[in-house]
Design an enzyme around this catalytic site. Sequence first.
Site, PDB file in Angstrom:
ATOM      1  N   HIS A  74       0.846  -1.189   0.000  1.00  0.00           N
ATOM      2  CA  HIS A  74       0.000   0.000   0.000  1.00  0.00           C
ATOM      3  C   HIS A  74       0.881   1.237   0.000  1.00  0.00           C
ATOM      4  CE1 HIS A  74      -3.907  -1.920   1.753  1.00  0.00           C
ATOM      5  NE2 HIS A  74      -3.330  -2.690   0.845  1.00  0.00           N
ATOM      6  N   GLU A  76       0.875   3.911   1.770  1.00  0.00           N
ATOM      7  CA  GLU A  76       1.320   4.353   3.091  1.00  0.00           C
ATOM      8  C   GLU A  76       2.508   3.540   3.593  1.00  0.00           C
ATOM      9  OE1 GLU A  76      -3.305   4.428   3.295  1.00  0.00           O
ATOM     10  OE2 GLU A  76      -1.753   3.387   2.166  1.00  0.00           O
ATOM     11  N   CYS A 104      -6.171   1.963   5.793  1.00  0.00           N
ATOM     12  CA  CYS A 104      -6.843   0.730   6.189  1.00  0.00           C
ATOM     13  C   CYS A 104      -6.308   0.283   7.558  1.00  0.00           C
ATOM     14  CB  CYS A 104      -6.596  -0.341   5.132  1.00  0.00           C
ATOM     15  SG  CYS A 104      -4.882  -0.966   5.129  1.00  0.00           S
ATOM     16  N   CYS A 107      -2.411  -0.269   7.450  1.00  0.00           N
ATOM     17  CA  CYS A 107      -1.659   0.979   7.311  1.00  0.00           C
ATOM     18  C   CYS A 107      -1.821   1.867   8.545  1.00  0.00           C
ATOM     19  CB  CYS A 107      -2.087   1.714   6.051  1.00  0.00           C
ATOM     20  SG  CYS A 107      -1.671   0.801   4.549  1.00  0.00           S
TER      21      CYS A 107
END
Length: 171
Positions: A74, A76, A104, A107
């Site tokens: 991801h 992040e 999410c 993250c």
Amino acid sequence: MQTTRKPAPECPFEKRFPSQLLRDDTFFMTLAYNQAIDAWRRGEVPVGAVIEREGEIVALAHNTVENSRDPTAHAELLAITQAARALGDWRLEGCTLYVTKEPCPMCSGAVLMSRLKRVCYAVRDPKMGCLGGASDLNAIPTINHHLEISAGEIMEEDCRVLLQTFFRLKR
């Protein structure tokens, strides 16, 4: 067994070029938005992230889940890893993460563990967001670090339209 996925549609959005003279929240979120466009152009869900400290960019990243076949890739997490390497410390104290969509659970946990000072995200995620959307990890009273959160204040509509258009065209 590998599943076949429908290719991402052509990206109808253009990158933006903010002035370097005013390095404010809009400047950094614009860079995250540009990262999201890069993600789309590579067939990824268009989420982009930027980490800054004292007005200087220390990391830029976008989702690479599909191309790397890595569920942890991801924006992040990639930005946090880049920033830790650039700064030579896993503690990202004094840093702000700008991201186009609310982090999410995975993250959000990494954001807390990395000791970021602040998170600024554009679009709330009521289904999977964990910094105020579906839940709020930052609100747990027993955690040893709390973040400053700016949610839906900077470029929310631009980032929402980008995400909604991506999924509408993909379906």
